[in-house]
Design a protein around this motif. Structure first.
Motif, mmCIF file in Angstrom:
data_model
loop_
_atom_site.group_PDB
_atom_site.id
_atom_site.type_symbol
_atom_site.label_atom_id
_atom_site.label_comp_id
_atom_site.label_asym_id
_atom_site.label_seq_id
_atom_site.Cartn_x
_atom_site.Cartn_y
_atom_site.Cartn_z
ATOM 1 N N ASN A 112 17.791 -69.312 6.509
ATOM 2 C CA ASN A 112 16.414 -69.286 6.004
ATOM 3 C C ASN A 112 15.659 -70.561 6.360
ATOM 4 N N LYS A 113 16.330 -71.705 6.290
ATOM 5 C CA LYS A 113 15.687 -72.966 6.676
ATOM 6 C C LYS A 113 15.348 -72.965 8.171
ATOM 7 N N HIS A 114 16.273 -72.467 8.976
ATOM 8 C CA HIS A 114 16.016 -72.358 10.419
ATOM 9 C C HIS A 114 14.810 -71.456 10.678
ATOM 10 N N GLN A 115 14.729 -70.351 9.961
ATOM 11 C CA GLN A 115 13.608 -69.426 10.127
ATOM 12 C C GLN A 115 12.287 -70.100 9.743
ATOM 13 N N MET A 116 12.314 -71.010 8.768
ATOM 14 C CA MET A 116 11.088 -71.731 8.390
ATOM 15 C C MET A 116 10.611 -72.622 9.527
ATOM 16 N N HIS A 117 11.534 -73.232 10.256
ATOM 17 C CA HIS A 117 11.129 -74.045 11.409
ATOM 18 C C HIS A 117 10.504 -73.149 12.483
ATOM 19 N N LEU A 118 11.087 -71.977 12.714
ATOM 20 C CA LEU A 118 10.500 -71.030 13.666
ATOM 21 C C LEU A 118 9.144 -70.534 13.174
ATOM 22 N N PHE A 119 9.022 -70.341 11.860
ATOM 23 C CA PHE A 119 7.761 -69.905 11.269
ATOM 24 C C PHE A 119 6.672 -70.942 11.516
ATOM 25 N N THR A 120 7.029 -72.225 11.430
ATOM 26 C CA THR A 120 6.053 -73.281 11.727
ATOM 27 C C THR A 120 5.601 -73.181 13.184
ATOM 28 N N ASP A 121 6.537 -72.918 14.096
ATOM 29 C CA ASP A 121 6.159 -72.688 15.497
ATOM 30 C C ASP A 121 5.187 -71.517 15.602
ATOM 31 N N PHE A 122 5.472 -70.440 14.861
ATOM 32 C CA PHE A 122 4.609 -69.256 14.877
ATOM 33 C C PHE A 122 3.195 -69.586 14.418
ATOM 34 N N ILE A 123 3.049 -70.249 13.262
ATOM 35 C CA ILE A 123 1.698 -70.495 12.763
ATOM 36 C C ILE A 123 0.937 -71.485 13.632
ATOM 37 N N ASN A 124 1.635 -72.292 14.399
ATOM 38 C CA ASN A 124 0.960 -73.230 15.295
ATOM 39 C C ASN A 124 0.599 -72.613 16.638
ATOM 40 N N THR A 125 1.157 -71.469 16.998
ATOM 41 C CA THR A 125 0.869 -70.926 18.335
ATOM 42 C C THR A 125 -0.285 -69.927 18.387
ATOM 43 N N PRO A 126 -0.584 -69.026 17.567
ATOM 44 C CA PRO A 126 0.199 -68.053 16.812
ATOM 45 C C PRO A 126 0.748 -66.962 17.753
ATOM 46 N N ALA A 131 -3.994 -62.364 10.737
ATOM 47 C CA ALA A 131 -5.383 -62.403 10.256
ATOM 48 C C ALA A 131 -5.644 -63.675 9.449
ATOM 49 N N ILE A 132 -4.675 -64.090 8.632
ATOM 50 C CA ILE A 132 -4.810 -65.331 7.861
ATOM 51 C C ILE A 132 -4.966 -66.515 8.816
ATOM 52 N N ILE A 133 -4.110 -66.563 9.818
ATOM 53 C CA ILE A 133 -4.186 -67.646 10.796
ATOM 54 C C ILE A 133 -5.513 -67.588 11.544
ATOM 55 N N ARG A 146 -8.179 -70.532 11.992
ATOM 56 C CA ARG A 146 -8.549 -70.977 13.335
ATOM 57 C C ARG A 146 -10.030 -70.741 13.637
ATOM 58 N N GLY A 147 -10.654 -69.800 12.915
ATOM 59 C CA GLY A 147 -12.091 -69.594 13.076
ATOM 60 C C GLY A 147 -12.878 -70.836 12.685
ATOM 61 N N GLY A 148 -12.416 -71.520 11.647
ATOM 62 C CA GLY A 148 -13.077 -72.746 11.196
ATOM 63 C C GLY A 148 -12.517 -74.004 11.829
ATOM 64 N N PHE A 149 -11.226 -73.951 12.178
ATOM 65 C CA PHE A 149 -10.506 -75.122 12.694
ATOM 66 C C PHE A 149 -9.672 -74.688 13.904
ATOM 67 N N PRO A 150 -10.291 -74.521 15.066
ATOM 68 C CA PRO A 150 -9.579 -73.964 16.230
ATOM 69 C C PRO A 150 -8.348 -74.766 16.656
ATOM 70 N N ASP A 151 -8.320 -76.057 16.354
ATOM 71 C CA ASP A 151 -7.195 -76.904 16.760
ATOM 72 C C ASP A 151 -6.191 -77.134 15.630
#
Length: 139
Positions: free
Chosen positions: A6-20, A52-54, A58-63
Motif C-alpha cells: 500500500n505504501k508503494h502504491q501511494m508513491h505510484l499514486f503521487t506519480d499519477f497525480i503529477n502526470t496525470p 476530473a479532480i486533477i 490543473r485548470g487553476g494551477f497548470p504547473d
C-alpha cells in the motif's frame, strides 16, 4: 495486500497525480472507488472521477505538483500528507488568475483493496490556498 504494498502504491499514486497518467489511473484506482471532495455534495467515482479532480486543480494551477511528505499505514488504510505547489494561471473557484504561487498542505486518507485505492477523503487547506491567491483576506 501488505502495508508495504500500500505504501508503494501511494508513491505510484503521487506519480499519477503529477502526470496525470490515464494508464496509472486505471492501475491504481478501482473502477468503483469513491473520492470525497470538500465542497461537493456527491463523491467522485473511479479513475475518471479522480482525473476530473486533477483537471479542476490543473485548470487553476497548470504547473501544480504534489510532494508526498509523509504517510502512515495501518491495515487497509494509508494517511498521507502532501504539499501542493503551483502557480495560479487559470480561473480557480471563480477567481481569475493572479500569477501568484501557492504552497498548500493536504491531508488525505485512503483505503485500499487488492492494491487499488477504493476510497479517499481529501482534506486540502483550501482556506490557505484561497488566501495565497488573494481570494480571501489573511487577517
Amino acid at each position: 495486500m501488505t502495508l508495504e504494498t500500500n505504501k508503494h502504491q501511494m508513491h505510484l499514486f503521487t506519480d499519477f497525480i503529477n502526470t496525470p497518467s490515464e494508464k496509472l489511473a486505471e492501475e491504481l484506482i478501482a473502477p468503483d472507488a469513491i473520492f470525497h471532495v470538500p465542497g461537493q455534495a456527491e463523491p467522485m467515482q473511479g479513475p475518471a472521477g479522480y482525473l476530473a479532480i486533477i483537471g479542476m486543480m490543473r485548470g487553476g494551477f497548470p504547473d501544480i505538483q504534489w510532494t508526498l511528505e509523509e504517510m502512515v499505514a495501518e491495515g487497509d488504510k494509508v494517511a498521507a500528507r502532501f504539499i501542493m505547489r503551483g502557480t495560479h494561471l487559470g480561473t480557480f473557484f471563480g477567481f481569475p488568475p493572479t500569477t501568484k504561487t501557492i504552497k498548500v498542505q493536504a491531508m488525505n486518507f485512503y483505503r485500499f483493496t487488492g492494491g487499488q485505492i477504493v476510497e479517499e477523503h481529501g482534506q486540502p487547506d483550501m482556506l490557505g490556498l484561497l488566501q495565497q491567491i488573494g481570494a480571501v483576506p489573511t487577517a
